[in-house]
Design an enzyme around this catalytic site. Sequence first.
Site, mmCIF file in Angstrom:
data_model
loop_
_atom_site.group_PDB
_atom_site.id
_atom_site.type_symbol
_atom_site.label_atom_id
_atom_site.label_comp_id
_atom_site.label_asym_id
_atom_site.label_seq_id
_atom_site.Cartn_x
_atom_site.Cartn_y
_atom_site.Cartn_z
ATOM 1 N N CYS A 14 0.863 -1.181 0.000
ATOM 2 C CA CYS A 14 0.000 0.000 0.000
ATOM 3 C C CYS A 14 0.902 1.235 0.000
ATOM 4 C CB CYS A 14 -0.983 -0.012 1.168
ATOM 5 S SG CYS A 14 -0.273 0.166 2.813
ATOM 6 N N ARG A 20 -3.591 -0.617 5.213
ATOM 7 C CA ARG A 20 -4.126 -1.677 4.363
ATOM 8 C C ARG A 20 -3.219 -2.884 4.205
ATOM 9 N NH1 ARG A 20 -5.253 1.867 -0.749
ATOM 10 N NH2 ARG A 20 -3.328 2.770 0.052
ATOM 11 N N ASP A 133 -8.417 3.640 1.089
ATOM 12 C CA ASP A 133 -7.472 3.945 2.153
ATOM 13 C C ASP A 133 -8.250 4.471 3.362
ATOM 14 O OD1 ASP A 133 -5.399 4.695 3.802
ATOM 15 O OD2 ASP A 133 -4.236 5.642 2.206
#
Length: 172
Positions: A14, A20, A133
């Site tokens: 990420c 994440r 996100d």
Amino acid sequence: MATGASPYRIAFVCLGNICRSPTAAVVMTEKLTDAGLARRVLVRSAGTGDWHLGEQMDRRAAATLTAHGYDPSEHRATQFDATWLEEHDLVLVMDQINARDVRAMVRDESDTARIMMFRAFDPVSDDTLDVPDPWYSGDNSFAVVLAMVERTCDTLIGALADRLGPPEPDGR
């Protein structure tokens, strides 16, 4: 790349490696253990940016994982670099920006085939393959991401079991 007795290596990627991708790594590690594949698959996570190097997971992401029975305490943010492309069999990126950044590091075109969107394995994927996100949203967004990660990891475990064969007799 994994060969013979070497473990199959997966990298989750990420942006900052605090929400994440570490969530995916923690969940996947637990699910690999439950599936009896823990010794056969190595999981790592990294971010394309360097802002959080060495930091623990975002407190909201960690709290969400903990509330659902996972242990996020071991995570420390790491940065993805071109060597990861050579060291991993599969690089799963969380959004199109991460995909672009990782593809920009490709030195050998054969590495491109190992880069995939994480949600390509999501059985209820919508029009986008991006994992949103949660850092920019409210606390509930971390639970939404966790649910997305859990179901996607379940499908990924199935694909790995098909590829790697049945678990070892001791269940690991």
